[in-house]
Design a protein around this motif. Structure first.
Motif, mmCIF file in Angstrom:
data_model
loop_
_atom_site.group_PDB
_atom_site.id
_atom_site.type_symbol
_atom_site.label_atom_id
_atom_site.label_comp_id
_atom_site.label_asym_id
_atom_site.label_seq_id
_atom_site.Cartn_x
_atom_site.Cartn_y
_atom_site.Cartn_z
ATOM 1 N N GLU A 20 0.874 -1.216 -0.057
ATOM 2 C CA GLU A 20 0.040 0.141 0.050
ATOM 3 C C GLU A 20 0.642 1.240 -0.091
ATOM 4 O OE1 GLU A 20 -3.699 -1.930 2.403
ATOM 5 O OE2 GLU A 20 -2.226 -0.691 3.411
ATOM 6 N N VAL A 24 1.141 4.070 -3.015
ATOM 7 C CA VAL A 24 1.128 5.499 -2.997
ATOM 8 C C VAL A 24 2.016 6.303 -3.432
ATOM 9 C CG1 VAL A 24 0.613 7.544 -1.042
ATOM 10 C CG2 VAL A 24 -0.617 5.369 -1.030
ATOM 11 N N GLY A 27 2.121 7.834 -6.888
ATOM 12 C CA GLY A 27 1.198 9.075 -7.073
ATOM 13 C C GLY A 27 1.949 10.446 -6.920
ATOM 14 N N GLN A 38 2.501 12.386 0.199
ATOM 15 C CA GLN A 38 2.228 11.483 -0.888
ATOM 16 C C GLN A 38 1.018 11.180 -1.013
ATOM 17 O OE1 GLN A 38 4.890 8.106 -0.348
ATOM 18 N NE2 GLN A 38 6.619 9.067 -1.001
ATOM 19 N N GLY A 39 0.295 11.228 -2.056
ATOM 20 C CA GLY A 39 -1.229 11.023 -2.331
ATOM 21 C C GLY A 39 -1.297 10.438 -3.533
ATOM 22 N N LEU A 40 -2.535 9.607 -3.525
ATOM 23 C CA LEU A 40 -2.809 8.766 -4.634
ATOM 24 C C LEU A 40 -4.335 8.434 -4.502
ATOM 25 C CD1 LEU A 40 -1.886 6.784 -7.130
ATOM 26 C CD2 LEU A 40 -2.080 4.826 -5.412
ATOM 27 N N ARG A 42 -7.767 6.988 -5.366
ATOM 28 C CA ARG A 42 -8.400 5.542 -5.514
ATOM 29 C C ARG A 42 -9.707 5.466 -6.342
ATOM 30 N NH1 ARG A 42 -9.333 2.852 -0.523
ATOM 31 N NH2 ARG A 42 -9.814 4.794 0.431
ATOM 32 N N ASP A 88 -5.599 8.011 -0.674
ATOM 33 C CA ASP A 88 -4.623 7.481 0.116
ATOM 34 C C ASP A 88 -3.416 8.458 0.176
ATOM 35 O OD1 ASP A 88 -6.098 5.099 0.673
ATOM 36 O OD2 ASP A 88 -4.682 3.863 -0.827
ATOM 37 N N PHE A 89 -2.842 8.460 1.518
ATOM 38 C CA PHE A 89 -1.993 9.504 1.673
ATOM 39 C C PHE A 89 -0.803 8.779 2.563
ATOM 40 C CE2 PHE A 89 -5.631 12.152 1.543
ATOM 41 C CZ PHE A 89 -5.242 12.843 0.333
#
Length: 146
Positions: A20, A24, A27, A38-40, A42, A88-89
């Motif tokens: 996981e 992320v 991203g 960091q972020g992504l 979903r 997600d971060f």
């Protein structure tokens, strides 16, 4: 009695698995004074999740734990409207998270969350290299043999 317009955010679920965290990391990325965010985005409709990490080069285990506790408290201080949904971060803590005032920590987090979801923000600007992977001859100063 009036009800405030902002509601406290429910506790965010945490990322646990290495896969996981690695997902992320592909991203977007935003650097701040006390952390890297960091972020992504979903596709599923689950609640947002967050992971915390602090490298060993930031200090001993007590310092790393204090950094993580401050980052968790900053996330808990956010309003539900400040946290983008379906994302997600990962917060990568820095040593300056210990000395930065808490309100600045929260405001940096609030401003960085939407920016971290932009996949273009993860691209780092690097100097172009020659085709063989080595710097070109123009970067090497010439020396005269005498």
């Amino acid at each position: 009695m009036t009800v405030p317009d902002t509601q406290p955010a429910p506790p965010m679920k945490t990322l646990k698995k290495r896969s996981e965290f690695l997902a992320v990391a592909k991203g977007g990325r935003v650097g701040r004074r006390a952390f890297v965010l960091q972020g992504l985005k979903r596709d599923c409709d689950d609640a947002p999740r967050i992971g915390y990490t602090v490298t060993k080069k930031t200090g001993n285990s007590a310092a790393r734990s204090r950094i993580k506790r401050r980052l968790r408290a900053a996330v808990a201080a956010l309003d539900a409207n400040d946290i983008p949904q379906h994302a997600d971060f990962v917060l990568v803590g820095r040593e300056s998270a210990l000395s930065l005032p808490f309100q600045n920590l929260v405001s940096d987090l609030k401003s960085g969350m939407p920016l971290a979801l932009d996949p273009k923000s993860g691209q780092r600007r690097r100097k172009p290299r020659s085709s063989n992977g080595k710097p070109g001859p123009e970067t090497v100063p010439s020396r005269k043999q005498g």
